[in-house]
Design a protein around this motif. Structure first.
Motif, PDB file in Angstrom:
ATOM      1  N   ILE A 237       0.856  -1.185   0.000  1.00 26.25           N
ATOM      2  CA  ILE A 237       0.000   0.000   0.000  1.00 26.25           C
ATOM      3  C   ILE A 237       0.895   1.238   0.000  1.00 26.25           C
ATOM      4  O   ILE A 237       1.884   1.307   0.714  1.00 26.25           O
ATOM      5  CB  ILE A 237      -0.993  -0.034   1.193  1.00 26.25           C
ATOM      6  N   GLU A 238       0.548   2.206  -0.856  1.00 25.18           N
ATOM      7  CA  GLU A 238       1.415   3.375  -1.065  1.00 25.18           C
ATOM      8  C   GLU A 238       1.120   4.499  -0.082  1.00 25.18           C
ATOM      9  O   GLU A 238       0.000   4.635   0.394  1.00 25.18           O
ATOM     10  CB  GLU A 238       1.212   3.919  -2.481  1.00 25.18           C
TER      11      GLU A 238
ATOM     12  N   LYS B 145      -1.629  10.127   1.881  1.00 29.84           N
ATOM     13  CA  LYS B 145      -1.878   9.093   0.872  1.00 29.84           C
ATOM     14  C   LYS B 145      -2.699   9.740  -0.219  1.00 29.84           C
ATOM     15  O   LYS B 145      -3.679  10.419   0.067  1.00 29.84           O
ATOM     16  CB  LYS B 145      -2.642   7.920   1.495  1.00 29.84           C
ATOM     17  N   ASP B 146      -2.274   9.556  -1.470  1.00 35.83           N
ATOM     18  CA  ASP B 146      -3.069  10.128  -2.558  1.00 35.83           C
ATOM     19  C   ASP B 146      -3.691   9.022  -3.400  1.00 35.83           C
ATOM     20  O   ASP B 146      -3.342   7.848  -3.268  1.00 35.83           O
ATOM     21  CB  ASP B 146      -2.250  11.130  -3.392  1.00 35.83           C
ATOM     22  N   TYR B 147      -4.633   9.417  -4.229  1.00 35.89           N
ATOM     23  CA  TYR B 147      -5.427   8.476  -5.025  1.00 35.89           C
ATOM     24  C   TYR B 147      -5.291   8.851  -6.489  1.00 35.89           C
ATOM     25  O   TYR B 147      -5.747   9.911  -6.896  1.00 35.89           O
ATOM     26  CB  TYR B 147      -6.894   8.512  -4.555  1.00 35.89           C
TER      27      TYR B 147
ATOM     28  N   LEU C  44       6.508   5.992  -1.205  1.00 37.49           N
ATOM     29  CA  LEU C  44       6.853   4.733  -0.543  1.00 37.49           C
ATOM     30  C   LEU C  44       5.802   3.663  -0.774  1.00 37.49           C
ATOM     31  O   LEU C  44       4.621   3.961  -0.941  1.00 37.49           O
ATOM     32  CB  LEU C  44       6.960   4.944   0.967  1.00 37.49           C
ATOM     33  N   MET C  45       6.258   2.403  -0.725  1.00 39.76           N
ATOM     34  CA  MET C  45       5.341   1.266  -0.658  1.00 39.76           C
ATOM     35  C   MET C  45       5.541   0.604   0.701  1.00 39.76           C
ATOM     36  O   MET C  45       6.684   0.311   1.085  1.00 39.76           O
ATOM     37  CB  MET C  45       5.662   0.265  -1.772  1.00 39.76           C
TER      38      MET C  45
ATOM     39  N   GLU D 115       7.311  -2.972   5.935  1.00 40.14           N
ATOM     40  CA  GLU D 115       8.642  -2.463   5.581  1.00 40.14           C
ATOM     41  C   GLU D 115       8.514  -1.391   4.491  1.00 40.14           C
ATOM     42  O   GLU D 115       7.780  -1.579   3.519  1.00 40.14           O
ATOM     43  CB  GLU D 115       9.550  -3.589   5.070  1.00 40.14           C
ATOM     44  N   PRO D 116       9.235  -0.261   4.633  1.00 43.39           N
ATOM     45  CA  PRO D 116       9.164   0.790   3.600  1.00 43.39           C
ATOM     46  C   PRO D 116      10.118   0.529   2.429  1.00 43.39           C
ATOM     47  O   PRO D 116      11.296   0.241   2.648  1.00 43.39           O
ATOM     48  CB  PRO D 116       9.594   2.042   4.375  1.00 43.39           C
TER      49      PRO D 116
END
Length: 424
Positions: A197-198, A217-219, A278-279, A284-285
Protein backbone atom coordinates in the motif's frame (compact mmCIF):
# COMPACT_ATOMS: atom_id res chain seq x y z
CA UNK A 1 9.12 39.87 3.77
CA UNK A 2 8.25 39.88 0.08
CA UNK A 3 7.83 36.33 -1.20
CA UNK A 4 7.43 34.91 -4.71
CA UNK A 5 5.85 31.48 -5.29
CA UNK A 6 6.44 29.91 -8.71
CA UNK A 7 3.56 27.77 -10.01
CA UNK A 8 -0.16 27.76 -10.76
CA UNK A 9 -1.72 24.61 -9.31
CA UNK A 10 -3.45 23.37 -6.17
CA UNK A 11 -0.08 22.92 -4.45
CA UNK A 12 0.80 26.58 -4.99
CA UNK A 13 -2.67 27.64 -3.81
CA UNK A 14 -2.08 25.73 -0.56
CA UNK A 15 1.37 27.34 -0.17
CA UNK A 16 -0.12 30.80 -0.78
CA UNK A 17 -2.95 30.19 1.70
CA UNK A 18 -0.47 29.12 4.39
CA UNK A 19 2.18 31.80 3.76
CA UNK A 20 -0.40 34.62 3.68
CA UNK A 21 -1.29 33.80 7.31
CA UNK A 22 2.23 34.54 8.57
CA UNK A 23 2.90 37.91 10.25
CA UNK A 24 6.28 37.79 8.47
CA UNK A 25 4.56 38.02 5.05
CA UNK A 26 4.46 41.60 3.78
CA UNK A 27 3.80 41.05 0.08
CA UNK A 28 3.06 37.73 -1.61
CA UNK A 29 3.29 37.16 -5.38
CA UNK A 30 2.34 34.02 -7.29
CA UNK A 31 3.65 33.46 -10.83
CA UNK A 32 1.54 32.74 -12.77
CA UNK A 33 -1.03 31.73 -10.12
CA UNK A 34 -4.71 31.05 -10.86
CA UNK A 35 -8.16 32.49 -10.16
CA UNK A 36 -7.97 31.41 -6.50
CA UNK A 37 -4.47 32.54 -5.56
CA UNK A 38 -5.54 36.18 -6.05
CA UNK A 39 -7.23 36.13 -2.63
CA UNK A 40 -3.86 35.46 -0.93
CA UNK A 41 -1.52 37.67 -2.96
CA UNK A 42 -0.85 39.18 -6.37
CA UNK A 43 -0.73 37.02 -9.51
CA UNK A 44 2.12 37.74 -11.91
CA UNK A 45 1.88 36.83 -15.58
CA UNK A 46 5.18 34.94 -15.80
CA UNK A 47 6.03 31.41 -16.96
CA UNK A 48 7.83 29.32 -14.33
CA UNK A 49 10.66 28.66 -16.82
CA UNK A 50 11.10 32.31 -17.89
CA UNK A 51 14.24 32.79 -15.79
CA UNK A 52 15.09 36.20 -17.30
CA UNK A 53 11.56 37.47 -16.62
CA UNK A 54 11.70 36.08 -13.08
CA UNK A 55 15.01 37.90 -12.51
CA UNK A 56 13.54 41.24 -13.64
CA UNK A 57 10.48 40.77 -11.44
CA UNK A 58 12.46 39.68 -8.35
CA UNK A 59 14.80 42.68 -8.56
CA UNK A 60 12.10 45.26 -9.26
CA UNK A 61 9.82 44.00 -6.46
CA UNK A 62 12.45 43.55 -3.76
CA UNK A 63 11.73 39.82 -3.34
CA UNK A 64 13.37 38.27 -0.24
CA UNK A 65 12.59 34.60 -0.86
CA UNK A 66 11.51 32.44 -3.81
CA UNK A 67 9.53 29.21 -3.25
CA UNK A 68 9.49 26.89 -6.28
CA UNK A 69 6.33 24.77 -6.56
CA UNK A 70 6.62 22.50 -9.64
CA UNK A 71 9.48 20.27 -10.77
CA UNK A 72 10.13 21.68 -14.26
CA UNK A 73 11.93 24.92 -13.24
CA UNK A 74 13.99 22.95 -10.68
CA UNK A 75 15.07 20.30 -13.20
CA UNK A 76 15.89 23.14 -15.64
CA UNK A 77 18.08 24.82 -13.01
CA UNK A 78 16.25 27.89 -11.65
CA UNK A 79 18.17 27.66 -8.36
CA UNK A 80 21.51 27.47 -10.23
CA UNK A 81 20.44 30.48 -12.32
CA UNK A 82 20.04 32.52 -9.12
CA UNK A 83 23.36 31.34 -7.63
CA UNK A 84 25.26 32.17 -10.85
CA UNK A 85 23.86 35.71 -11.07
CA UNK A 86 25.65 38.50 -9.18
CA UNK A 87 22.40 40.39 -8.50
CA UNK A 88 20.36 37.32 -7.50
CA UNK A 89 22.76 35.09 -5.59
CA UNK A 90 21.87 36.65 -2.22
CA UNK A 91 18.15 35.90 -2.64
CA UNK A 92 17.31 32.48 -1.20
CA UNK A 93 15.52 29.91 -3.37
CA UNK A 94 13.67 27.05 -1.66
CA UNK A 95 13.99 24.15 -4.07
CA UNK A 96 17.04 22.04 -4.95
CA UNK A 97 19.69 22.83 -7.56
CA UNK A 98 19.71 21.09 -10.93
CA UNK A 99 21.96 18.16 -9.98
CA UNK A 100 19.88 17.35 -6.88
CA UNK A 101 16.64 17.74 -8.88
CA UNK A 102 17.82 14.75 -10.95
CA UNK A 103 16.41 12.65 -8.11
CA UNK A 104 13.13 13.38 -9.89
CA UNK A 105 14.36 14.41 -13.33
CA UNK A 106 16.03 11.03 -14.01
CA UNK A 107 14.62 7.72 -12.75
CA UNK A 108 17.96 6.05 -13.56
CA UNK A 109 19.90 8.65 -11.50
CA UNK A 110 17.60 8.13 -8.51
CA UNK A 111 17.82 4.30 -8.74
CA UNK A 112 21.62 4.47 -8.86
CA UNK A 113 21.59 6.83 -5.87
CA UNK A 114 19.37 4.46 -3.85
CA UNK A 115 21.49 1.43 -4.73
CA UNK A 116 24.71 3.25 -3.82
CA UNK A 117 23.39 4.34 -0.41
CA UNK A 118 21.57 1.08 0.47
CA UNK A 119 18.10 2.62 0.42
CA UNK A 120 15.44 -0.11 -0.01
CA UNK A 121 14.01 -0.03 -3.56
CA UNK A 122 12.85 -2.49 -6.22
CA UNK A 123 15.42 -4.32 -8.40
CA UNK A 124 15.82 -2.66 -11.83
CA UNK A 125 17.73 -2.33 -15.11
CA UNK A 126 17.87 0.62 -17.51
CA UNK A 127 17.68 0.35 -21.32
CA UNK A 128 18.03 2.73 -24.29
CA UNK A 129 17.15 2.50 -27.97
CA UNK A 130 20.59 0.93 -28.60
CA UNK A 131 20.01 -1.79 -25.99
CA UNK A 132 16.33 -2.42 -26.83
CA UNK A 133 17.02 -6.07 -27.79
CA UNK A 134 18.68 -6.65 -24.39
CA UNK A 135 15.63 -5.08 -22.77
CA UNK A 136 13.22 -7.41 -24.56
CA UNK A 137 15.35 -10.39 -23.51
CA UNK A 138 15.48 -9.12 -19.92
CA UNK A 139 11.68 -8.76 -19.80
CA UNK A 140 11.35 -12.47 -20.66
CA UNK A 141 13.26 -13.29 -17.45
CA UNK A 142 11.64 -10.63 -15.21
CA UNK A 143 8.70 -11.58 -13.02
CA UNK A 144 5.19 -10.27 -13.75
CA UNK A 145 3.69 -7.78 -13.30
CA UNK A 146 6.61 -5.55 -14.32
CA UNK A 147 6.95 -1.76 -14.16
CA UNK A 148 8.28 0.41 -17.03
CA UNK A 149 9.30 3.98 -16.19
CA UNK A 150 10.29 6.70 -18.66
CA UNK A 151 13.62 8.04 -17.33
CA UNK A 152 12.71 11.75 -17.71
CA UNK A 153 9.79 13.98 -16.77
CA UNK A 154 6.56 12.82 -18.43
CA UNK A 155 4.00 14.88 -16.48
CA UNK A 156 3.16 11.93 -14.23
CA UNK A 157 2.21 9.72 -17.18
CA UNK A 158 5.49 7.89 -17.82
CA UNK A 159 4.95 4.90 -15.51
CA UNK A 160 3.30 1.73 -16.85
CA UNK A 161 2.44 -1.46 -14.95
CA UNK A 162 2.37 -4.36 -17.43
CA UNK A 163 0.57 -7.60 -16.56
CA UNK A 164 1.75 -9.76 -19.49
CA UNK A 165 5.10 -10.26 -21.24
CA UNK A 166 3.56 -9.30 -24.61
CA UNK A 167 2.24 -6.01 -23.22
CA UNK A 168 5.58 -5.22 -21.54
CA UNK A 169 7.60 -5.90 -24.71
CA UNK A 170 5.22 -3.88 -26.89
CA UNK A 171 5.30 -0.92 -24.46
CA UNK A 172 9.12 -1.04 -24.27
CA UNK A 173 9.31 -0.88 -28.08
CA UNK A 174 6.85 2.04 -28.15
CA UNK A 175 8.72 3.92 -25.43
CA UNK A 176 12.25 3.46 -26.79
CA UNK A 177 11.90 3.02 -30.58
CA UNK A 178 8.77 5.14 -31.14
CA UNK A 179 9.38 7.80 -28.42
CA UNK A 180 5.96 7.26 -26.81
CA UNK A 181 6.81 9.88 -24.14
CA UNK A 182 9.14 11.93 -26.34
CA UNK A 183 12.59 12.71 -24.95
CA UNK A 184 11.47 11.46 -21.51
CA UNK A 185 11.48 7.83 -22.70
CA UNK A 186 14.82 7.91 -24.56
CA UNK A 187 15.86 5.61 -21.73
CA UNK A 188 13.53 3.38 -19.72
CA UNK A 189 13.88 1.84 -16.27
CA UNK A 190 12.46 -1.70 -16.04
CA UNK A 191 11.60 -2.40 -12.44
CA UNK A 192 10.32 -5.19 -10.22
CA UNK A 193 6.69 -4.67 -9.15
CA UNK A 194 6.25 -4.06 -5.40
CA UNK A 195 3.11 -5.33 -3.69
CA UNK A 196 1.69 -3.30 -0.82
CA UNK A 197 0.00 0.00 0.00
CA UNK A 198 1.41 3.37 -1.07
CA UNK A 199 1.96 6.57 0.87
CA UNK A 200 3.85 9.83 0.44
CA UNK A 201 6.36 11.09 3.00
CA UNK A 202 7.55 14.71 2.86
CA UNK A 203 10.81 16.05 4.22
CA UNK A 204 12.08 19.64 4.41
CA UNK A 205 15.87 19.90 4.48
CA UNK A 206 18.55 22.59 4.52
CA UNK A 207 21.05 19.97 3.30
CA UNK A 208 22.17 19.02 6.82
CA UNK A 209 19.12 19.09 9.08
CA UNK A 210 15.62 17.88 8.23
CA UNK A 211 12.02 18.02 9.43
CA UNK A 212 9.46 15.32 8.60
CA UNK A 213 6.20 16.95 7.51
CA UNK A 214 2.81 15.19 7.82
CA UNK A 215 2.60 12.11 5.60
CA UNK A 216 -0.29 11.65 3.16
CA UNK A 217 -1.88 9.09 0.87
CA UNK A 218 -3.07 10.13 -2.56
CA UNK A 219 -5.43 8.48 -5.02
CA UNK A 220 -4.25 8.33 -8.63
CA UNK A 221 -6.99 6.46 -10.54
CA UNK A 222 -9.87 8.36 -12.14
CA UNK A 223 -12.54 5.83 -11.12
CA UNK A 224 -14.01 4.94 -7.75
CA UNK A 225 -12.59 1.77 -6.20
CA UNK A 226 -9.22 2.72 -7.76
CA UNK A 227 -10.24 1.83 -11.30
CA UNK A 228 -9.57 3.40 -14.69
CA UNK A 229 -6.76 5.57 -15.95
CA UNK A 230 -4.03 7.20 -13.88
CA UNK A 231 -4.36 10.93 -13.20
CA UNK A 232 -2.28 13.60 -11.49
CA UNK A 233 -4.22 12.77 -8.30
CA UNK A 234 -7.92 12.67 -7.39
CA UNK A 235 -7.62 13.31 -3.67
CA UNK A 236 -5.51 12.80 -0.56
CA UNK A 237 -5.71 12.12 3.16
CA UNK A 238 -3.38 12.98 6.06
CA UNK A 239 -2.46 11.38 8.46
CA UNK A 240 -2.26 7.82 7.11
CA UNK A 241 -3.49 5.32 9.74
CA UNK A 242 -1.01 2.53 8.90
CA UNK A 243 1.96 4.94 9.09
CA UNK A 244 2.23 4.54 12.86
CA UNK A 245 5.24 5.51 15.01
CA UNK A 246 6.98 2.15 14.46
CA UNK A 247 6.61 2.32 10.67
CA UNK A 248 7.69 5.98 10.52
CA UNK A 249 10.76 5.16 12.60
CA UNK A 250 11.74 2.59 9.95
CA UNK A 251 11.15 5.22 7.25
CA UNK A 252 13.41 7.67 9.08
CA UNK A 253 16.19 5.16 9.76
CA UNK A 254 16.15 3.24 6.46
CA UNK A 255 15.16 5.98 4.00
CA UNK A 256 15.30 9.59 5.23
CA UNK A 257 18.64 9.56 7.08
CA UNK A 258 20.46 7.57 4.32
CA UNK A 259 19.00 9.98 1.71
CA UNK A 260 20.22 13.14 3.50
CA UNK A 261 23.59 11.52 4.31
CA UNK A 262 23.90 10.20 0.73
CA UNK A 263 23.40 13.67 -0.73
CA UNK A 264 26.11 14.99 1.62
CA UNK A 265 28.52 12.15 0.74
CA UNK A 266 27.97 12.80 -2.97
CA UNK A 267 28.53 16.56 -2.45
CA UNK A 268 25.05 17.37 -3.73
CA UNK A 269 23.68 20.46 -1.90
CA UNK A 270 19.94 20.25 -1.24
CA UNK A 271 17.71 23.05 0.06
CA UNK A 272 14.04 22.27 -0.29
CA UNK A 273 11.49 19.46 -0.12
CA UNK A 274 12.08 15.77 -0.74
CA UNK A 275 8.89 13.90 -1.56
CA UNK A 276 9.42 10.17 -1.02
CA UNK A 277 6.89 7.87 -2.69
CA UNK A 278 6.85 4.73 -0.54
CA UNK A 279 5.34 1.27 -0.66
CA UNK A 280 4.50 -0.32 2.69
CA UNK A 281 5.21 -4.01 2.03
CA UNK A 282 4.43 -6.14 5.09
CA UNK A 283 5.38 -3.27 7.40
CA UNK A 284 8.64 -2.46 5.58
CA UNK A 285 9.16 0.79 3.60
CA UNK A 286 10.40 0.53 -0.01
CA UNK A 287 11.08 3.64 -2.11
CA UNK A 288 9.13 3.79 -5.38
CA UNK A 289 10.41 7.24 -6.36
CA UNK A 290 11.74 10.57 -5.21
CA UNK A 291 10.30 13.92 -6.22
CA UNK A 292 12.21 17.17 -5.69
CA UNK A 293 9.13 19.18 -4.61
CA UNK A 294 5.90 18.79 -2.67
CA UNK A 295 3.14 16.59 -4.09
CA UNK A 296 -0.19 17.66 -5.52
CA UNK A 297 -2.88 17.01 -4.18
CA UNK A 298 -1.00 15.95 -1.02
CA UNK A 299 0.17 19.51 -0.23
CA UNK A 300 -3.48 20.52 0.07
CA UNK A 301 -3.86 17.95 2.91
CA UNK A 302 -0.43 18.58 4.48
CA UNK A 303 -0.48 22.40 4.76
CA UNK A 304 -3.64 22.66 6.94
CA UNK A 305 -2.05 20.26 9.46
CA UNK A 306 1.06 22.44 9.93
CA UNK A 307 0.37 24.78 12.85
CA UNK A 308 3.79 26.50 12.87
CA UNK A 309 4.71 29.63 10.93
CA UNK A 310 5.55 28.23 7.49
CA UNK A 311 7.78 31.18 6.58
CA UNK A 312 9.96 30.39 9.62
CA UNK A 313 10.43 26.85 8.29
CA UNK A 314 11.26 28.14 4.78
CA UNK A 315 13.82 30.53 6.29
CA UNK A 316 15.32 27.60 8.21
CA UNK A 317 15.83 25.77 4.89
CA UNK A 318 17.29 28.86 3.20
CA UNK A 319 19.58 29.86 6.08
CA UNK A 320 20.76 26.37 7.06
CA UNK A 321 19.33 26.46 10.59
CA UNK A 322 16.21 24.34 10.14
CA UNK A 323 17.08 22.46 13.35
CA UNK A 324 16.37 25.66 15.32
CA UNK A 325 12.83 26.01 13.89
CA UNK A 326 9.70 24.59 15.45
CA UNK A 327 7.35 22.27 13.57
CA UNK A 328 3.96 21.71 15.24
CA UNK A 329 1.54 19.32 13.56
CA UNK A 330 -2.22 19.14 14.20
CA UNK A 331 -3.54 15.72 15.31
CA UNK A 332 -6.65 16.32 13.19
CA UNK A 333 -7.34 14.67 9.82
CA UNK A 334 -7.22 16.60 6.55
CA UNK A 335 -9.07 15.21 3.54
CA UNK A 336 -8.87 16.58 0.00
CA UNK A 337 -11.28 15.83 -2.85
CA UNK A 338 -10.12 16.92 -6.32
CA UNK A 339 -12.73 18.13 -8.80
CA UNK A 340 -11.80 17.53 -12.43
CA UNK A 341 -13.00 18.44 -15.92
CA UNK A 342 -15.36 16.23 -17.93
CA UNK A 343 -13.25 13.85 -20.04
CA UNK A 344 -10.13 14.11 -17.86
CA UNK A 345 -7.51 12.52 -17.98
CA UNK A 346 -8.18 12.28 -21.73
CA UNK A 347 -9.38 15.18 -23.91
CA UNK A 348 -11.27 17.35 -21.43
CA UNK A 349 -13.77 20.22 -21.40
CA UNK A 350 -12.41 23.73 -20.82
CA UNK A 351 -13.69 27.26 -20.17
CA UNK A 352 -16.69 26.11 -18.14
CA UNK A 353 -18.11 28.64 -15.65
CA UNK A 354 -17.68 27.53 -12.02
CA UNK A 355 -20.40 28.43 -9.50
CA UNK A 356 -21.19 27.62 -5.88
CA UNK A 357 -17.76 27.96 -4.26
CA UNK A 358 -19.31 30.50 -1.87
CA UNK A 359 -21.62 27.72 -0.59
CA UNK A 360 -18.71 25.70 0.80
CA UNK A 361 -18.94 25.86 4.60
CA UNK A 362 -16.40 23.70 6.39
CA UNK A 363 -13.70 23.36 3.74
CA UNK A 364 -11.02 25.40 1.98
CA UNK A 365 -11.39 25.64 -1.80
CA UNK A 366 -7.90 25.47 -3.32
CA UNK A 367 -7.93 26.44 -6.99
CA UNK A 368 -5.82 24.49 -9.51
CA UNK A 369 -6.81 24.71 -13.19
CA UNK A 370 -8.84 27.93 -13.05
CA UNK A 371 -8.81 31.34 -14.69
CA UNK A 372 -11.17 34.28 -15.12
CA UNK A 373 -13.36 35.49 -17.95
CA UNK A 374 -14.71 38.89 -16.95
CA UNK A 375 -16.53 38.38 -13.66
CA UNK A 376 -16.67 34.59 -14.03
CA UNK A 377 -14.26 31.99 -12.70
CA UNK A 378 -13.73 29.37 -15.43
CA UNK A 379 -12.03 25.99 -15.76
CA UNK A 380 -8.72 25.99 -17.65
CA UNK A 381 -7.13 22.65 -16.71
CA UNK A 382 -7.88 18.98 -16.11
CA UNK A 383 -7.78 19.21 -12.33
CA UNK A 384 -9.82 22.28 -11.44
CA UNK A 385 -10.36 22.56 -7.66
CA UNK A 386 -9.15 20.79 -4.52
CA UNK A 387 -11.64 20.82 -1.64
CA UNK A 388 -9.90 20.34 1.73
CA UNK A 389 -11.31 20.06 5.23
CA UNK A 390 -9.66 19.57 8.64
CA UNK A 391 -11.74 17.59 11.15
CA UNK A 392 -11.37 15.61 14.40
CA UNK A 393 -11.94 12.23 12.75
CA UNK A 394 -11.13 10.75 9.37
CA UNK A 395 -14.75 9.74 8.76
CA UNK A 396 -16.01 13.30 9.39
CA UNK A 397 -13.26 14.79 7.22
CA UNK A 398 -14.02 12.49 4.28
CA UNK A 399 -17.77 13.13 4.56
CA UNK A 400 -17.32 16.90 4.84
CA UNK A 401 -14.91 17.28 1.89
CA UNK A 402 -17.22 15.16 -0.30
CA UNK A 403 -20.33 17.10 0.79
CA UNK A 404 -18.63 20.46 0.15
CA UNK A 405 -17.46 19.35 -3.32
CA UNK A 406 -21.15 18.63 -4.10
CA UNK A 407 -22.02 22.31 -3.44
CA UNK A 408 -19.97 23.44 -6.45
CA UNK A 409 -21.12 23.21 -10.06
CA UNK A 410 -19.67 23.46 -13.57
CA UNK A 411 -20.54 21.66 -16.79
CA UNK A 412 -19.00 18.17 -16.88
CA UNK A 413 -18.09 18.26 -13.18
CA UNK A 414 -16.60 15.04 -11.75
CA UNK A 415 -14.98 13.94 -8.49
CA UNK A 416 -14.50 10.66 -6.65
CA UNK A 417 -16.81 10.07 -3.70
CA UNK A 418 -14.69 7.29 -2.17
CA UNK A 419 -11.43 9.10 -1.36
CA UNK A 420 -9.95 7.64 1.85
CA UNK A 421 -12.72 5.10 2.46
CA UNK A 422 -10.23 2.23 2.06
CA UNK A 423 -8.50 3.56 5.22
CA UNK A 424 -11.60 3.62 7.44
Amino acid sequence: MNILILGSGGRESAFAWKISQSPKCQKLFIAPGNAGTKQYGTNVNLKVTDFAGIKTFVLSNDINLVLVGPEEPLVKGVHDFFLADEQLKGIPVVGPQQEAAQLEGSKDFSKQFMQKHNIPTAAYKTFTKDTLQDGLTYLATAGLPVVLKADGLAAGKGVLICLTLEEAQQELVEMLAEAKFGEASSSVVVEQFLQGIELSVFVMTDGTHYKILPEAKDYKRIGEGDTGLNTGGMGSVSPVPFADAAFMQKVEEKVIIPTIEGLKKDNIPYKGFIFIGLMNTNGEPWVIEYNCRMGDPETESVMPRIESDFIELLLGVAEGNLNEKELTISPKTAATVVMVAGGYPGEYLKNKVITGTENVRESIVFHAGTGTDGENVISTGGRILAITTLQDSMFTALQQATADASRIYYDGMYFRRDIGFDLL
